[in-house]
Design a protein around this motif. Structure first.
Motif, PDB file in Angstrom:
ATOM      1  N   VAL A   1      19.720 -15.242 -11.395  1.00 42.58           N
ATOM      2  CA  VAL A   1      20.649 -16.385 -11.409  1.00 42.58           C
ATOM      3  C   VAL A   1      21.139 -16.678  -9.996  1.00 42.58           C
ATOM      4  CG1 VAL A   1      22.928 -17.154 -12.156  1.00 42.58           C
ATOM      5  CG2 VAL A   1      21.370 -16.087 -13.799  1.00 42.58           C
ATOM      6  N   LEU A   2      21.527 -15.625  -9.261  1.00 43.33           N
ATOM      7  CA  LEU A   2      21.998 -15.825  -7.888  1.00 43.33           C
ATOM      8  C   LEU A   2      20.885 -16.368  -7.001  1.00 43.33           C
ATOM      9  CD1 LEU A   2      24.367 -12.886  -6.869  1.00 43.33           C
ATOM     10  CD2 LEU A   2      24.929 -15.210  -7.559  1.00 43.33           C
ATOM     11  N   ALA A   3      19.679 -15.832  -7.168  1.00 40.30           N
ATOM     12  CA  ALA A   3      18.548 -16.305  -6.365  1.00 40.30           C
ATOM     13  C   ALA A   3      18.291 -17.788  -6.619  1.00 40.30           C
ATOM     14  CB  ALA A   3      17.296 -15.495  -6.690  1.00 40.30           C
ATOM     15  N   PHE A   4      18.331 -18.198  -7.874  1.00 39.20           N
ATOM     16  CA  PHE A   4      18.045 -19.591  -8.219  1.00 39.20           C
ATOM     17  C   PHE A   4      19.088 -20.537  -7.644  1.00 39.20           C
ATOM     18  CE2 PHE A   4      18.683 -23.220 -11.082  1.00 39.20           C
ATOM     19  CZ  PHE A   4      17.432 -23.814 -11.012  1.00 39.20           C
ATOM     20  N   PHE A   5      20.367 -20.239  -7.883  1.00 35.51           N
ATOM     21  CA  PHE A   5      21.405 -21.174  -7.457  1.00 35.51           C
ATOM     22  C   PHE A   5      21.608 -21.160  -5.947  1.00 35.51           C
ATOM     23  CE2 PHE A   5      22.639 -21.086 -11.963  1.00 35.51           C
ATOM     24  CZ  PHE A   5      22.747 -22.446 -12.178  1.00 35.51           C
ATOM     25  N   THR A   6      21.340 -20.023  -5.304  1.00 38.19           N
ATOM     26  CA  THR A   6      21.398 -20.011  -3.843  1.00 38.19           C
ATOM     27  C   THR A   6      20.304 -20.893  -3.260  1.00 38.19           C
ATOM     28  OG1 THR A   6      22.240 -17.742  -3.867  1.00 38.19           O
ATOM     29  CG2 THR A   6      21.374 -18.544  -1.783  1.00 38.19           C
ATOM     30  N   ALA A   7      19.137 -20.845  -3.880  1.00 37.51           N
ATOM     31  CA  ALA A   7      17.979 -21.564  -3.353  1.00 37.51           C
ATOM     32  C   ALA A   7      18.048 -23.066  -3.592  1.00 37.51           C
ATOM     33  CB  ALA A   7      16.701 -21.000  -3.973  1.00 37.51           C
ATOM     34  N   VAL A   8      18.450 -23.476  -4.780  1.00 36.76           N
ATOM     35  CA  VAL A   8      18.363 -24.906  -5.125  1.00 36.76           C
ATOM     36  C   VAL A   8      19.716 -25.524  -5.442  1.00 36.76           C
ATOM     37  CG1 VAL A   8      16.020 -24.575  -5.991  1.00 36.76           C
ATOM     38  CG2 VAL A   8      17.941 -24.488  -7.595  1.00 36.76           C
ATOM     39  N   GLY A   9      20.778 -24.739  -5.372  1.00 36.09           N
ATOM     40  CA  GLY A   9      22.092 -25.261  -5.737  1.00 36.09           C
ATOM     41  C   GLY A   9      22.521 -26.429  -4.892  1.00 36.09           C
TER      42      GLY A   9
ATOM     43  N   GLY B   1      11.855 -22.750   2.515  1.00 35.03           N
ATOM     44  CA  GLY B   1      13.300 -22.624   2.645  1.00 35.03           C
ATOM     45  C   GLY B   1      13.942 -22.109   1.369  1.00 35.03           C
ATOM     46  N   ILE B   2      13.460 -22.595   0.233  1.00 38.53           N
ATOM     47  CA  ILE B   2      13.972 -22.135  -1.058  1.00 38.53           C
ATOM     48  C   ILE B   2      13.722 -20.646  -1.239  1.00 38.53           C
ATOM     49  CG2 ILE B   2      13.472 -22.250  -3.545  1.00 38.53           C
ATOM     50  CD1 ILE B   2      13.280 -25.294  -3.209  1.00 38.53           C
ATOM     51  N   PHE B   3      12.540 -20.190  -0.833  1.00 35.82           N
ATOM     52  CA  PHE B   3      12.207 -18.771  -0.973  1.00 35.82           C
ATOM     53  C   PHE B   3      13.161 -17.899  -0.158  1.00 35.82           C
ATOM     54  CE2 PHE B   3       9.921 -15.006   0.590  1.00 35.82           C
ATOM     55  CZ  PHE B   3       9.593 -14.398  -0.609  1.00 35.82           C
ATOM     56  N   VAL B   4      13.417 -18.299   1.075  1.00 30.18           N
ATOM     57  CA  VAL B   4      14.292 -17.506   1.938  1.00 30.18           C
ATOM     58  C   VAL B   4      15.722 -17.504   1.413  1.00 30.18           C
ATOM     59  CG1 VAL B   4      15.226 -17.287   4.259  1.00 30.18           C
ATOM     60  CG2 VAL B   4      12.843 -17.904   3.947  1.00 30.18           C
TER      61      VAL B   4
ATOM     62  N   LEU C   1      13.946  -5.887   6.797  1.00 31.62           N
ATOM     63  CA  LEU C   1      13.397  -7.099   7.402  1.00 31.62           C
ATOM     64  C   LEU C   1      14.453  -8.191   7.581  1.00 31.62           C
ATOM     65  CD1 LEU C   1      10.045  -7.402   5.403  1.00 31.62           C
ATOM     66  CD2 LEU C   1      10.307  -6.680   7.782  1.00 31.62           C
ATOM     67  N   LEU C   2      15.718  -7.861   7.309  1.00 30.33           N
ATOM     68  CA  LEU C   2      16.770  -8.866   7.278  1.00 30.33           C
ATOM     69  C   LEU C   2      16.866  -9.700   8.557  1.00 30.33           C
ATOM     70  CD1 LEU C   2      18.856 -10.013   5.391  1.00 30.33           C
ATOM     71  CD2 LEU C   2      20.521  -8.386   6.300  1.00 30.33           C
ATOM     72  N   PRO C   3      16.752  -9.102   9.773  1.00 29.91           N
ATOM     73  CA  PRO C   3      16.818  -9.960  10.965  1.00 29.91           C
ATOM     74  C   PRO C   3      15.783 -11.076  10.958  1.00 29.91           C
ATOM     75  CG  PRO C   3      17.065  -7.669  11.581  1.00 29.91           C
ATOM     76  CD  PRO C   3      16.683  -7.681  10.121  1.00 29.91           C
ATOM     77  N   SER C   4      14.573 -10.772  10.509  1.00 29.66           N
ATOM     78  CA  SER C   4      13.536 -11.804  10.433  1.00 29.66           C
ATOM     79  C   SER C   4      13.867 -12.832   9.364  1.00 29.66           C
ATOM     80  CB  SER C   4      12.176 -11.169  10.137  1.00 29.66           C
ATOM     81  OG  SER C   4      11.800 -10.286  11.171  1.00 29.66           O
ATOM     82  N   ILE C   5      14.410 -12.367   8.251  1.00 29.41           N
ATOM     83  CA  ILE C   5      14.763 -13.275   7.165  1.00 29.41           C
ATOM     84  C   ILE C   5      15.860 -14.231   7.605  1.00 29.41           C
ATOM     85  CG2 ILE C   5      15.846 -13.367   4.884  1.00 29.41           C
ATOM     86  CD1 ILE C   5      14.339 -10.823   4.180  1.00 29.41           C
ATOM     87  N   LEU C   6      16.808 -13.737   8.420  1.00 27.76           N
ATOM     88  CA  LEU C   6      17.884 -14.599   8.896  1.00 27.76           C
ATOM     89  C   LEU C   6      17.350 -15.724   9.768  1.00 27.76           C
ATOM     90  CD1 LEU C   6      20.695 -12.010   9.719  1.00 27.76           C
ATOM     91  CD2 LEU C   6      20.637 -13.665   7.837  1.00 27.76           C
ATOM     92  N   ILE C   7      16.261 -15.460  10.485  1.00 32.61           N
ATOM     93  CA  ILE C   7      15.655 -16.514  11.291  1.00 32.61           C
ATOM     94  C   ILE C   7      15.080 -17.597  10.385  1.00 32.61           C
ATOM     95  CG2 ILE C   7      13.778 -17.050  12.892  1.00 32.61           C
ATOM     96  CD1 ILE C   7      14.183 -14.308  14.136  1.00 32.61           C
ATOM     97  N   PHE C   8      14.401 -17.183   9.323  1.00 38.32           N
ATOM     98  CA  PHE C   8      13.875 -18.157   8.373  1.00 38.32           C
ATOM     99  C   PHE C   8      15.013 -18.870   7.645  1.00 38.32           C
ATOM    100  CE2 PHE C   8      10.057 -15.494   8.785  1.00 38.32           C
ATOM    101  CZ  PHE C   8       9.103 -16.483   8.978  1.00 38.32           C
ATOM    102  N   ASP C   9      16.096 -18.144   7.398  1.00 38.16           N
ATOM    103  CA  ASP C   9      17.265 -18.737   6.767  1.00 38.16           C
ATOM    104  C   ASP C   9      17.823 -19.853   7.646  1.00 38.16           C
ATOM    105  OD1 ASP C   9      19.559 -18.369   4.623  1.00 38.16           O
ATOM    106  OD2 ASP C   9      20.545 -18.526   6.560  1.00 38.16           O
TER     107      ASP C   9
END
Length: 204
Positions: free
Chosen positions: A33-41, A9-12, A83-91
């Motif tokens: 920075v955005l990747a980190f805080f989006t994932a674990v913020g 989940g953090i990766f997605v 690949l965004l549609p697939s990523i949204l499913i994982f999101d």
């Protein structure tokens, strides 16, 4: 197993943060920075409210995974965007998982069901709020037209209800996570949107 799902989940979520950095023309540092805080913020906010040390500060995976996601987007963002549609499913799956685990952790710390649900929602959507604020965008939480916070709330509420009825552990977490994921997935597929105030016209 939960740890692996958590990192997935953090990766997605980190991918979505890094992509936001690309859209707003940030450099590699800004993307990381955005990747980190989006994932674990969201998890950090939850743990701060609970008065415990955030997992991101004592588990290297919580730092390395977002950095790997940012690197992938930095070099291959056109391919990732396709690949965004697939990523949204994982999101959506990450949303379900985080709202359930966040609520469970709050309940185990002795919070009331109401407050535990609120922290579950914070866990699920907090990272996205930080992402939007850091990138200068209006937080999507404030105009949840695509039903993002709503599935998180219902998933967290379900977990708290199951907890009250004595259904606890992985089964309860899975049930709440699947519910939130299903609602979010259906909202994306069917275009379900939250209503505006009465008399306000939809400009979308």
């Amino acid at each position: 197993m939960t740890w692996v799902l958590d990192l997935t989940g953090i990766f997605v979520f980190a991918i979505s943060g890094a992509l936001a950095g690309v859209r707003t023309r940030l450099d590699v540092v800004g993307m990381a920075v955005l990747a980190f805080f989006t994932a674990v913020g969201g998890g950090i906010l939850r743990d701060v409210f609970l008065g415990v040390q955030p997992a991101a500060l004592h588990d290297a995976g919580y730092v390395l995974v977002p950095l790997v996601a940012a690197a992938i987007v930095f070099f291959w963002h056109p391919q990732v965007t396709r690949l965004l549609p697939s990523i949204l499913i994982f999101d959506a799956a990450g949303l379900g998982l985080f709202c359930a685990t966040g609520t469970e952790k709050a309940l185990l710390f002795g919070l009331s069901p109401l407050h535990a649900v609120l922290l579950g929602v914070v866990t699920a959507v907090g990272g996205g709020v930080l992402r939007d604020m850091l990138s200068g965008q209006r937080p999507t939480l404030l105009y949840d037209r695509q039903l993002y916070a709503v599935p998180a709330f219902l998933g967290a509420f379900t977990l708290a209800a199951l907890f009250e009825f004595g259904v606890r552990g992985p089964l309860a977490v899975l049930a709440a996570a699947v519910l939130a994921f299903t609602l979010r997935f259906l909202a994306m597929r069917k275009g379900w949107r939250a209503p505006l105030a009465r008399g306000v016209k939809d400009s979308a």
